[in-house]
Write a protein that holds these residues in place. Structure first.
Motif, short mmCIF file in Angstrom:
data_model
loop_
_atom_site.label_atom_id
_atom_site.label_comp_id
_atom_site.label_asym_id
_atom_site.label_seq_id
_atom_site.Cartn_x
_atom_site.Cartn_y
_atom_site.Cartn_z
N ALA A 93 0.84 -1.20 0.16
CA ALA A 93 -0.16 0.11 0.12
C ALA A 93 0.81 1.40 0.07
O ALA A 93 1.94 1.01 0.36
N THR A 94 0.38 2.13 -0.48
CA THR A 94 1.28 3.46 -0.60
C THR A 94 2.01 3.99 0.55
O THR A 94 3.00 4.34 0.61
N TYR A 95 1.36 4.12 1.34
CA TYR A 95 1.45 4.53 2.86
C TYR A 95 2.60 3.61 3.59
O TYR A 95 3.30 4.35 4.35
N LYS A 96 2.83 2.41 2.92
CA LYS A 96 3.78 1.66 3.63
C LYS A 96 5.07 1.84 2.82
O LYS A 96 6.25 1.22 3.27
N ARG A 97 5.12 2.58 1.65
CA ARG A 97 6.35 2.84 0.81
C ARG A 97 7.32 1.73 0.44
O ARG A 97 8.24 1.65 0.84
N TRP B 168 15.45 -6.80 9.05
CA TRP B 168 14.03 -6.66 8.55
C TRP B 168 13.78 -5.16 8.44
O TRP B 168 14.04 -4.18 9.28
N ILE B 169 13.60 -4.89 7.16
CA ILE B 169 13.24 -3.15 6.89
C ILE B 169 11.72 -3.08 6.66
O ILE B 169 11.14 -3.84 6.25
N ASN B 170 11.48 -1.75 7.34
CA ASN B 170 10.16 -1.39 7.44
C ASN B 170 10.11 0.11 7.17
O ASN B 170 10.77 0.64 7.95
N THR B 171 9.17 0.61 6.15
CA THR B 171 9.39 1.99 5.96
C THR B 171 8.13 2.73 5.78
O THR B 171 7.97 3.36 4.70
N PRO B 172 7.20 2.70 6.61
CA PRO B 172 6.02 3.15 6.67
C PRO B 172 5.95 4.74 6.84
O PRO B 172 6.98 5.37 7.12
N ARG B 173 5.06 5.48 6.45
CA ARG B 173 4.92 7.03 6.64
C ARG B 173 4.48 7.03 8.18
O ARG B 173 3.56 6.55 8.36
N ARG B 174 5.24 7.72 9.00
CA ARG B 174 4.83 7.90 10.43
C ARG B 174 3.62 8.83 10.27
O ARG B 174 3.71 10.02 9.29
N PRO B 175 2.37 8.73 11.04
CA PRO B 175 2.30 7.77 11.86
C PRO B 175 1.33 6.71 11.40
O PRO B 175 0.40 6.10 12.10
N TRP B 176 1.39 6.42 10.16
CA TRP B 176 0.30 5.30 9.53
C TRP B 176 0.41 4.08 10.07
O TRP B 176 -0.45 3.22 9.77
N ILE C 255 17.66 -8.23 13.02
CA ILE C 255 17.65 -7.01 13.67
C ILE C 255 16.97 -6.28 12.90
O ILE C 255 16.63 -6.37 11.53
N ASN C 256 16.35 -4.87 13.46
CA ASN C 256 15.13 -4.30 12.72
C ASN C 256 15.89 -2.95 12.29
O ASN C 256 16.84 -2.22 12.90
N LEU C 257 15.61 -2.52 11.02
CA LEU C 257 16.05 -1.40 10.39
C LEU C 257 14.52 -0.77 9.93
O LEU C 257 14.06 -1.18 8.74
N SER C 258 14.03 0.29 10.66
CA SER C 258 12.64 0.84 10.49
C SER C 258 12.52 2.25 10.60
O SER C 258 13.31 2.88 11.42
N GLU C 259 11.41 2.71 10.13
CA GLU C 259 10.81 4.07 10.47
C GLU C 259 10.59 4.02 11.94
O GLU C 259 10.11 3.01 12.54
N LEU C 260 10.75 5.26 12.47
CA LEU C 260 10.25 5.55 13.95
C LEU C 260 8.69 5.36 13.91
O LEU C 260 8.32 6.74 14.21
N ASP C 261 8.04 4.71 13.83
CA ASP C 261 6.71 4.53 13.90
C ASP C 261 6.32 3.31 14.51
O ASP C 261 6.92 2.24 14.80
N GLY C 262 4.94 3.28 15.15
CA GLY C 262 4.29 2.14 15.77
C GLY C 262 5.02 1.51 16.82
O GLY C 262 5.66 2.22 17.52
N TRP C 263 5.43 0.41 16.85
CA TRP C 263 6.00 -0.35 17.90
C TRP C 263 7.60 0.11 18.02
O TRP C 263 8.22 0.24 19.20
N TRP C 264 8.22 0.35 16.90
CA TRP C 264 9.67 0.58 16.62
C TRP C 264 9.76 2.22 17.26
O TRP C 264 11.11 2.35 17.72
N ALA C 265 8.89 3.00 17.35
CA ALA C 265 8.92 4.26 17.98
C ALA C 265 9.35 4.14 19.60
O ALA C 265 9.69 5.05 20.08
N GLU C 266 8.78 2.98 20.19
CA GLU C 266 8.96 3.25 21.49
C GLU C 266 10.19 1.83 22.06
O GLU C 266 10.60 1.83 22.97
N ALA C 267 10.39 1.12 20.88
CA ALA C 267 11.48 -0.19 21.03
C ALA C 267 12.92 0.38 20.91
O ALA C 267 13.78 0.05 21.35
N TYR C 268 13.03 1.39 19.87
CA TYR C 268 14.27 1.74 19.38
C TYR C 268 15.33 2.52 20.47
O TYR C 268 14.87 3.41 20.89
#
Length: 850
Positions: free
Chosen positions: A514-518, A596-604, A620-633
């Motif tokens: 989906a587009t918001y997940k980039r 694991w790479i994750n690139t959504p548009r914050r805060p979607w 190991i995660n490489l992710s946008e600071l969104d969702g769970w990763w915003a509190e885990a990173y």
């Protein structure tokens, strides 16, 4: 099945056949309990029957249904095999009877049932009634509830087709297929009355009735009940109501949600169940609010408003949606068509009152009916699925609480977690068992981090490489099959079997397209990505997977971008797109990738769970600071892109984050993986891997999530609902009277003079309040100030110090606050107060002094 029932009947005639019939019954008991989806002790049994069938389906029930009776009888005749089957069944029964965390911790609570409603459940690829994240959360929470002994009862729908299956054609385009889910091949059983009759429910829809069949799924200690409309007594069009998950238009979706919410609660009643708590996993199930209240009306003789006041205390609404447009909306006319008669005849309320429950403005006749609004107005608590999502949800639901500060909109959060035993590899399970014990997920997880910190680097690294080798083999086999199905040349098919390297750095990206997940952020600069992938000294390989909804042309175009890129001769050996992203593929990917790479548009991204699944496996995660990763990173556990702010769909910001992604991969991720010590171990990488496993795996497991739901929501909700229902619902009736009193008298409230005096480093506030005809015990006067620099707001109760002379129900209230902030930062306000009512959730009145 007819032949097998004859085996059972024949078994009554002689001992030899009785033993075999008993053996088949034991096998059936094992096959029909989805505990096998996370407890793999019985895998060798099913593999013994038919290795190829087991390898392709991972469905014990299909194996048992497909192999010959001769094969079953011959294996059961082998004493060691039969003994193994008996031992497995006994172990399963013992596990179900052993007191677990809930029984040991909350045995005296009196909580006997939590009805968990969800549109989808991801339990196993053998039961394809899921699409993605929502089903993942639901399935993993059922499994964790089983492990912990929490008395959860799942309620969902059985789809004839489920979500679509994906094929990538020779041109690289997605094609959608809808194979039929044959109930006879699924690990489910018809739900039967004591007399053997199939339990069926009749649901009235406009001008006709629909018969619903009920099914049962055993998930360890937990049961999941499913309804479907594919009953022979139904009109053909109505048999297809439960045909497809997230298919069709608004009318079909409304029909499905009526069946889920109203039909689901009726099913529980028909089974003689009275769950104290109803947990709605997203707004699809919100009609359960109405049916639960209606059921209480029938039992108590109370009207709808009082019944809702009682039952809502036992309802919990979990929202997974990060944008207001994501909630199900139905036109008023459609609600009238399908629920008008239900409102007037069953709930005994006007249609206007029903529609008001789903509107921000009850008197706006043009406003659509919002399922999330209904869930909120029918619940005693609301939560988002990560800390950030709780904040986003408070903003989304602000219209329901006018004049209340956004921070006080009554939405909390319980961050999602995943069921680690469902996602760990054999190598990871062995390592965790060595370090932390076999029962590590059966209770609290407070000491698991210490266990992981004691594991030597060499052991951790061996586990990770074992996972990689297994995954690379799987990728090559699956890609070969995928190419063969697409009609690729033989040379290309054969080449796929040798293309990946188990020693190379493997990146994974898999999600709904989906587009918001980039999903194309990595493709922002294709030449730069190619250079990264094809470095001969430090090679990188990438596995991509994901589906786009059949109606989402933009999402399908993103898939096409990837398949076009992979056609590049240099990319073909380093990147694969694996089709038909399902639970089995997810399992293999999270067990095998290094990053694991994750690139959504914050805060979607409300939460995201795919990245949580790699934790237990050392990914190991490489992710946008969104969702769970915003509190885990933190820098010790992975990598992050983004600045923690919201930028919408700004293409310039996409370019900035794509550059950041490439920079991290080129400068940190790849060098750290390939920097080895004298023993060939990347010590920096293993240190990061260890911290990720030790800190994050216990924090983001479904075990922790379910314990939080239980202690923060289920237990308090059950107690509150019981209290409101006690003494012929006296408390429920009292709350309704109190709220009506507020509605009548609130407008007469007003403030008088305000005085502020500053001394001894304190501001002393005095404010006059004219209560009109409201009793002083029905309200609370507070001093309020917004938070500063992200700090908490100030909400301090003011004390009634004296009555104004000559003024009835008029008082002076006072309080003191620190003088560190100017007095102009503060203002007085009046809010409703009742010791048993959640304000503002159940009473959103508020009066500000300024």
């Amino acid at each position: 099945m007819k032949d097998r029932s004859r085996v059972n009947r024949r078994g009554q005639k002689n001992t030899r056949h009785a033993s075999r019939a008993e053996g088949f019954d034991l096998l059936t008991e094992l096959a029909l309990d989805l505990r096998w989806s996370w407890n793999h002790a019985a895998d060798e049994i099913w593999r013994e029957f038919d290795p190829d069938l087991w390898g392709s389906t991972h469905n014990p029930w299909v194996v048992l249904q497909t192999v010959s009776l001769d094969r079953i009888e011959s294996l059961l005749a082998v004493p060691a095999f039969h003994k193994k089957v008996v031992a497995l069944v006994q172990a399963k029964r013992d596990a179900a009877e052993t007191p677990s965390w809930f029984q040991q911790t909350h045995a005296a609570s009196g909580l006997t049932g939590i009805a968990y409603f969800s549109m989808e459940f991801m339990l196993s690829e053998a039961l394809p009634i899921y699409s993605g994240g929502l089903g993942n959360v639901a399935g993993d929470q059922l499994k964790a509830a089983s492990d912990l002994g929490v008395p959860v009862i799942g309620v969902g729908l059985l789809y004839q087709q489920g979500y679509f299956r994906q094929v990538i054609d020779r041109n690289g385009a997605q094609q959608a297929l809808f194979p039929y889910n044959d109930p006879g091949q699924l690990p489910i059983t018809p739900l039967r009355e004591p007399n053997g009759e199939w339990l069926r429910l009749e649901i009235a829809l406009p001008g006709y009735s629909v018969w619903l069949r009920a099914w049962q799924v055993q998930v360890g200690r937990v049961r999941l009940y499913l309804l479907d409309s594919n009953d022979a007594a139904n009109f053909p069009a109505h048999r297809g109501i439960t045909s497809e998950l997230y298919g069709g238009g608004p009318e079909l979706r409304l029909q499905q949600e009526i069946i889920l919410g109203i039909g689901g609660w009726r099913l529980l009643v028909a089974l003689g169940m009275e769950p104290e708590v109803c947990h709605m996993n997203e707004g699809h199930a919100a009609f359960a609010v109405l049916e639960r209240a209606r059921s209480f009306m029938e039992k108590s003789g109370l009207p709808f408003e009082s019944s809702l006041a009682v039952t809502r205390a036992g309802n919990l609404f979990t929202t997974h949606t990060a944008v207001a447009a994501g909630f199900d909306l139905f036109a008023p006319g459609l609600i009238e068509q399908y629920l008008g008669a239900y409102a007037e005849k069953k709930l005994r309320i006007p249609l206007h009152d029903l529609l008001a429950l789903g509107r921000s403005n009850p008197n706006n006749s043009a406003e659509s009916f919002n399922m999330a609004y209904l869930a909120i107005r029918g619940s005693g608590a609301i939560n988002g699925v990560s800390r950030l999502h709780g904040k986003v949800s408070r903003r989304i639901f602000t219209p329901l609480f006018p004049r209340w500060p956004e921070e006080e909109v009554p939405v909390g959060h319980v961050t999602n977690g995943v069921h680690m035993p469902s996602w760990d590899s054999t190598a990871a399970d062995d390592l965790w068992t060595e370090a932390c014990g076999k029962d590590r997920w059966m209770g609290t997880t407070s000491d698991l981090d210490q266990c992981i910190h004691r594991i030597p680097d060499v052991r951790l690294w061996r586990m990770r490489r074992d996972g990689s080798k297994f995954f690379v083999k799987y990728v090559c086999e699956r890609l070969s099959l995928q190419l063969a199905a697409a009609g690729a040349p033989r040379s290309e098919i054969e080449g796929a079997g040798h293309m990946f390297d188990a020693e190379a750095l493997t990146l994974g990206f898999a999600r709904r397209f989906a587009t918001y997940k980039r999903p194309n952020l990595l493709l922002h600069d294709p030449a730069r990505l190619l250079r990264l992938l094809t470095n001969p000294e430090r090679p990188v390989q990438l596995v991509v997977a994901g589906k786009a909804h059949p109606a989402d042309q933009s999402g399908q175009a993103l898939i096409q971008e990837w398949t076009d890129f992979i056609r590049h001769p240099e990319a073909r050996a380093r990147v694969v797109f694996l089709s038909d992203y399902d639970m089995l593929l997810t399992e293999r990917m999270v067990q095998g990738v290094d990053v694991w790479i994750n690139t959504p548009r914050r805060p979607w991204e409300a939460s995201g769970t795919s990245g949580m699944k790699v934790l237990v496996n050392g990914g190991i995660n490489l992710s946008e600071l969104d969702g769970w990763w915003a509190e885990a990173y933190t820098p010790e556990v992975g990598w992050a892109i983004g600045d923690g702010q919201e930028h919408g769909d700004d293409p310039e910001w996409d370019a900035v984050e794509a550059h950041s992604l490439y920079e991290l991969l080129e400068r940190e991720v790849v060098p750290e993986f390939y920097t080895r010590d004298a023993n060939g171990i990347p010590t920096g990488w293993v240190a990061r891997m260890r911290e990720s496993m030790a800190r994050l795996t216990p924090q983001f497991c479904a075990n922790r999530t379910v314990r939080e739901y239980c202690e923060q929501h289920y237990l308090p909700a059950a107690a509150a609902c019981r209290e409101r229902a006690a003494n012929k619902a006296a408390m429920g009736k009292e709350i309704v009277d109190w709220r009506r009193n507020l509605d009548r008298k609130w407008a007469a409230l007003r403030f008088g003079e305000v005085k502020v005096e500053t001394r001894d480093n304190q501001h002393i506030f005095e404010v006059q309040v004219f209560l009109g005809t409201l009793d002083q015990g029905e309200v609370r006067v507070e001093l309020y100030a917004d938070g500063v620099d992200g700090g908490a707001l100030v909400r301090q109760e003011m004390t009634r110090v004296r009555q104004l002379p000559g003024e009835a129900s008029s008082y002076v209230y006072s309080t003191r606050v620190s003088a560190t902030r100017p007095p102009t930062d503060y203002t007085a306000r009046v809010v409703p107060y009742h010791p048993e009512v959640a304000v503002p959730l159940e009473a959103a009145h508020i009066l500000w002094q300024r």
